[in-house]
Design an enzyme around this catalytic site. Sequence first.
Site, PDB file in Angstrom:
ATOM      1  N   HIS A 202       0.827  -1.209   0.000  1.00  0.00           N
ATOM      2  CA  HIS A 202       0.000   0.000   0.000  1.00  0.00           C
ATOM      3  C   HIS A 202       0.857   1.254   0.000  1.00  0.00           C
ATOM      4  O   HIS A 202       0.529   2.261  -0.616  1.00  0.00           O
ATOM      5  CB  HIS A 202      -0.907   0.017   1.238  1.00  0.00           C
ATOM      6  CG  HIS A 202      -2.202  -0.669   1.001  1.00  0.00           C
ATOM      7  ND1 HIS A 202      -2.765  -1.524   1.909  1.00  0.00           N
ATOM      8  CD2 HIS A 202      -3.044  -0.624  -0.031  1.00  0.00           C
ATOM      9  CE1 HIS A 202      -3.898  -1.978   1.432  1.00  0.00           C
ATOM     10  NE2 HIS A 202      -4.099  -1.437   0.254  1.00  0.00           N
ATOM     11  N   GLU A 444      -3.934 -18.489 -20.187  1.00  0.00           N
ATOM     12  CA  GLU A 444      -2.787 -18.437 -19.272  1.00  0.00           C
ATOM     13  C   GLU A 444      -2.000 -19.743 -19.269  1.00  0.00           C
ATOM     14  O   GLU A 444      -1.031 -19.886 -18.525  1.00  0.00           O
ATOM     15  CB  GLU A 444      -3.262 -18.209 -17.827  1.00  0.00           C
ATOM     16  CG  GLU A 444      -4.212 -17.075 -17.656  1.00  0.00           C
ATOM     17  CD  GLU A 444      -4.542 -16.818 -16.204  1.00  0.00           C
ATOM     18  OE1 GLU A 444      -3.756 -16.158 -15.524  1.00  0.00           O
ATOM     19  OE2 GLU A 444      -5.611 -17.290 -15.739  1.00  0.00           O
ATOM     20  N   ASP A 468       1.056 -15.779 -15.847  1.00  0.00           N
ATOM     21  CA  ASP A 468       1.012 -17.240 -15.769  1.00  0.00           C
ATOM     22  C   ASP A 468       1.444 -17.900 -17.072  1.00  0.00           C
ATOM     23  O   ASP A 468       2.143 -18.909 -17.054  1.00  0.00           O
ATOM     24  CB  ASP A 468      -0.397 -17.713 -15.395  1.00  0.00           C
ATOM     25  CG  ASP A 468      -0.618 -17.653 -13.900  1.00  0.00           C
ATOM     26  OD1 ASP A 468       0.286 -18.098 -13.161  1.00  0.00           O
ATOM     27  OD2 ASP A 468      -1.665 -17.158 -13.468  1.00  0.00           O
ATOM     28  N   CYS A 515      -3.874  -8.863 -20.088  1.00  0.00           N
ATOM     29  CA  CYS A 515      -3.968  -8.216 -18.778  1.00  0.00           C
ATOM     30  C   CYS A 515      -2.826  -8.617 -17.853  1.00  0.00           C
ATOM     31  O   CYS A 515      -2.826  -8.259 -16.685  1.00  0.00           O
ATOM     32  CB  CYS A 515      -5.325  -8.474 -18.129  1.00  0.00           C
ATOM     33  SG  CYS A 515      -5.629 -10.204 -17.802  1.00  0.00           S
TER      34      CYS A 515
END
Length: 595
Positions: A202, A444, A468, A515
């Site tokens: 974060h 993937e 992946d 993506c």
Amino acid sequence: MMDSEKTKIPEDTFLVGIGASPGIGIGVTYQVNRQRMTAVERRIAPEEVPFEENAFFEAVEISKSQLEEVKAAVTGNQLAEHLYIIDTHLLILEDQMLLNETLGLIRNELINAEGALKRTLRKFRQVFDRIEDEYLRERRSDIDSVGDRLLRNLMGESQQSLVEVDRKVVVVAHDLSPADTMQMDKERIIGFVTDVGGRTSHTAILARSLGIPAVIGLETVTAMVRDDVPVIIDGIHGTVILNPSDATFREYLKKKQAYEYLEKELLTYRDLPSVTLDGDHIALRGNVELPEEVILAQGQGAEGIGLFRSEFLFLNRSVPPSEDEQLEVYRDILDKMAPHPVTIRTLDVGGDKFVPEINLADEANPAMGLRAIRFSLKERRLFHSQLRAILRASAFGKIRLMFPMITGVAELRDCRDCLEAAKAELVAEGIGFDQRLPVGIMIETPSAALVAEFLAREADFFSVGTNDLIQYCLAVDRGNEHVAYLYEPLHPAVLRALKMICSAARQAGITVGMCGEMAGDPLYGLVLLGLGFDELSMNAPGIPRLKRLLRQVRREDGVRLLDELFKLSTAQEIARYIEEEMGRRFPELFSAPPI
Ligand code: PEP
Ligand code: MG
């Protein structure tokens, strides 16, 4: 200007870490003590129990009021959208497990409050450490930062606040919590460096959103420097130079000016369409893990969400979210991104991602185990409620549904049957949904690439998950640093797999997107264009840069480049070729001399 006499650190001492937030900061160091507190465990007498309990309750209350103060300081400013981080920390302070476990140890095991808290935190951390997914593992930092705050308050140590900094400095800390980062005023804190941390913490996300350059994971920087050491930090390349020479200083000043000029220019691309010189539109979308990140994607001009990793809704909790709760979240994302589409990927858990309420057997080879769609097809009840929630949300905006880790047509059909069952149920209940909801799959696995031709006939779109796909294609564990040198997005085998996937999609007339992380690296932009991708989805800050690049090229430039690349037989040769080509075309982006 840079006074090398100030410190014993040799001139031009070069450190390499992780570039967590791009930009160049030049200034002097300012140490912030965020060393982890060392709690001492001690046995207590039964009569000391109430005292230790009170001390613990008090530390919790002080911690809460400190966080409320940060919240009040931030509310209404540009960081308000990140208030969820403070809320997460406040929630952790109210977590019954944390409270009861610690109190239980004080009462039943007769351990002092510090020691009891230390044990409880260790238990929490162990749970997080078992998670292989980098992003999720780093959510442990929230526990760490709340734990440290509690321990500090319990031990009467003060919290050095970043609000107190009154001059321009580069903050040096062992670690920084998101609450620290939120207090950073860009006018005074021109960058920060830390010993620990990862790109997806974060703290790193916030630094990127604030535009504060940051280099993290430097391991020993706090041990090396004291206050007022001249320093240059380069958050683009993840490097830090202590005590720079005059020549280095001048070189970086130029780089800093060039970078800031480019950033300003990039902002002008935010609202421009993402089209090539020959008029091809490539949709640039955002990848999102937490619903709160949707605002970030919107701010970068994302044309919708190309990957919502829905598993994040299921993690860090003891009970999975109900259908209604999921519906709320999906609707909220849709509202924020309207009129653009939101692609929801069904649960990608199991194996490397931990689901607390389901006890999966330990797997010897989790990457090839019961994960992603395999898990959903086993846990059908969970899958069914997620499908119902997604369908119901589709009545309120443009949703696209996507299944992860599909290995072949039979699996896709199985998923479609489940979807049909959910639809039939909703029809019977008179609940509306988008009858034409697009159903896509992630490509993937090598098997999916090899049978892409068949899959393209039964899927509405493809989205290539290169994170992946590369790992399975090259048999290289994506999280294993020992074989990281073999993880090559430009391996000829990967390029051939991508070509096969894009050709199959083209032939069937369906859209094909990417993506995985490869989509957001501008170095690959022209290659991906040449391969024929219609959509690229990435971490939002990468969008303007890629858009700028795409607006200056033609699809045929990419096709020609690809023709040359296919003649080369190693990833190294391909990388060299691309670097030269992109450096020639975009010197301001790729031709910076190696630092
Ligand atoms: C991928 O594998 O490229 C992907 C986008 O999915 P994840 O990183 O969540 O596995
Ligand atoms: Mg994946």
